[in-house]
Design an enzyme around this catalytic site. Structure first.
Site, PDB file in Angstrom:
ATOM      1  N   GLY A 188      -9.540  -7.969  19.271  1.00 29.63           N
ATOM      2  CA  GLY A 188     -10.220  -6.784  19.802  1.00 29.63           C
ATOM      3  C   GLY A 188     -10.517  -5.824  18.660  1.00 29.63           C
ATOM      4  N   LYS A 189     -11.348  -4.869  18.892  1.00 29.55           N
ATOM      5  CA  LYS A 189     -11.615  -3.825  17.879  1.00 29.55           C
ATOM      6  C   LYS A 189     -12.247  -2.639  18.585  1.00 29.55           C
ATOM      7  CE  LYS A 189     -11.280  -3.485  13.327  1.00 29.55           C
ATOM      8  NZ  LYS A 189     -10.357  -4.224  12.459  1.00 29.55           N
TER       9      LYS A 189
END
Ligand code: NAD
Length: 434
Positions: free
Chosen positions: A119-120
């Site tokens: 994720g980011k």
């Protein structure tokens, strides 16, 4: 001359518009997907993130005026474990960038076989333009806006460009206060990269630089290259760049040039990274440091040096930069610093590359250790963290060597190949629901 001009124009255009980062990430993965004969359905699943969350939220500034901010959290894949990845505060943050960075996290975790997905996220603003009290309010309000889109068993942020352990502590504290009194102490692992006193792990702050130096040492050993007395340049003197520079200098390597958002400096006699760190802490940039000469970005890439460590932003190495480099090794501290066309030039010039998802993975590895410690209410000493990090980095580095030899591919493709195979096997075993 015309060719030089074209390349410079390409670099300038690229620096202005990093919007195609996700396409580049897909290109890199596709090379490896072909090499491992990845199933077309798995390829289709991985070619888009699972979830893309965008939040717009108001914050009261110090002058009492309200300002609206745009925040992101992209969740690429959680097959192997909860989504995991940094939170970036940058004025050019955008969805494509977050998608690419989130995907790279999936492959980074899969490469090392750590039970996380990718994720980011982040907020589109320049943190340097805000007071500490505004940064705290922006962070707390962003965390609140994300609500249950993050969680200790669901999606676990960490620091990235423009954020640090203080940002993570504000995020943790906000989240703890959102879940209610009785369970608040069981959710500390909602973020990693916290300060040690607030539940962080020993060794996390310097983890990415430490992992990077392990990789460089393994490469040097393999090539019979002596790090003691060699020269290196670093682009970006934040968390990753500054720790890497200090650790390499402890091994006798000499920093001969560096640069950041404020400018570039060089000194063939060597720059003391500790003193430079003090200057950066006081002024916010390497520019103006007395122990070196101011140089241009172009000069920086052409400096005589054995090793180059990009540790700033993505897509900083275009064709012109690749042509200019004189080094034997590029160890990617930054995520996605190299254009595919630039990589081809480097390959032709015989420059080795330790790719981002291997070179800068020390951060997520020690984040995993922090997460485990929080879950178990344990505190590991610094030696235990350092030993486990060194062991995992070595194992993975050796695995990439084996994969390269068996499949006749470069190290970047080997890293993706190992990760993709793990993901494919898990999809094959689990199938898709229902
Ligand atoms: P940071 O915010 O601490 O430092 C970023 C550095 O890059 C600063 O010195 C900044 O001035 C410089 N910079 C920004 N824009 C620039 C430009 N246009 N030209 C030259 N320099 C510029 O960030 P960080 O945590 O050190 O992250 C650096 C890179 O490493 C990013 O790509 C990040 O995604 C990656 N990374 C970080 C971690 C981590 O644990 N912090 C882990 C893995 C990868």
């Amino acid at each position: 001359m015309a060719e030089k001009k074209r390349k410079r124009a390409q670099t300038e255009a690229a620096l202005k518009d990093r919007g195609n980062l996700f396409d580049i990430a897909i290109q890199q993965v596709n090379v490896a997907a072909d090499a491992v004969n990845l199933d077309k359905d798995v390829r289709a699943i991985l070619s888009q993130p699972k979830n893309e969350v965008i939040v717009n939220f108001p914050v009261r500034m110090d002058n009492k005026k309200w300002k609206i901010f745009k925040g992101y959290r992209v969740q690429h894949n959680n097959l192997l474990g909860p989504y995991k990845g940094g939170m970036r505060y940058h004025h050019e943050a955008n969805l494509d960038e977050m998608k690419a960075l989130a995907a790279w996290m999936t492959y980074k975790s899969a490469l090392h076989d750590i039970p996380f997905g990718g994720g980011k996220g982040g907020v589109k603003f320049d943190p340097r333009q805000h007071s500490v009290s505004e940064l705290e309010k922006i962070t707390r309000r962003f965390t609140h806006s994300l609500g249950s889109n993050i969680g200790p068993e669901w999606d676990i942020p960490a620091p990235d460009v423009g954020t640090n352990s203080q940002t993570m502590v504000w995020m943790m504290d906000t989240y703890m206060n959102m879940v209610g009194q009785t369970v608040k102490n069981s959710v500390k692992h909602v973020v990693t990269g916290k300060s040690v006193t607030s539940g962080g792990s020993y060794g996390r702050q310097e983890a990415t630089g430490t992992g990077l130096v392990h990789c460089i040492s393994h490469w040097a050993e393999e090539k019979g290259f002596n790090l003691d007395g060699c020269t290196f340049i670093v682009q970006g003197f934040g968390n990753v760049g500054s720790f890497t520079a200090r650790l390499l200098s402890k091994m006798g390597a000499v920093l001969v040039g560096t640069g950041d958002a404020g400018g570039y400096i060089g000194n063939p006699e060597g720059v003391n990274p500790y003193k430079l760190g003090e200057h950066v802490a006081a002024t916010g940039t390497v520019a103006g440091y007395r122990g070196a000469k101011e140089i241009s970005r172009e000069d920086f890439f052409g400096l005589e040096a054995d090793i180059f460590i990009p540790a700033a932003l993505e897509l900083e190495i275009g064709e012109a930069e690749a042509e200019a480099l004189t080094c034997k090794l590029v160890a990617e501290g930054a995520n996605g610093p190299t254009y595919p066309a630039a990589e081809k030039i480097m390959e032709k010039k015989g420059i080795d590359v330790i790719p981002d998802i291997l070179a800068n993975s020390g951060g997520v590895i020690v984040s995993y250790f922090e997460w485990l410690q929080n879950k178990r209410s344990e505190r590991w000493d610094a030696e235990r963290v350092a030993e486990r990090l060194a062991k995992l980095m070595k194992e993975t580095y050796n695995n990439t060597n084996t994969f390269m030899q068996r499949n006749g591919v470069n190290r970047r493709t080997a890293c993706y190949g190992i990760g993709l195979k793990r993901l494919q096997t898990s999809y094959e075993e689990r199938g898709i629901f229902p």
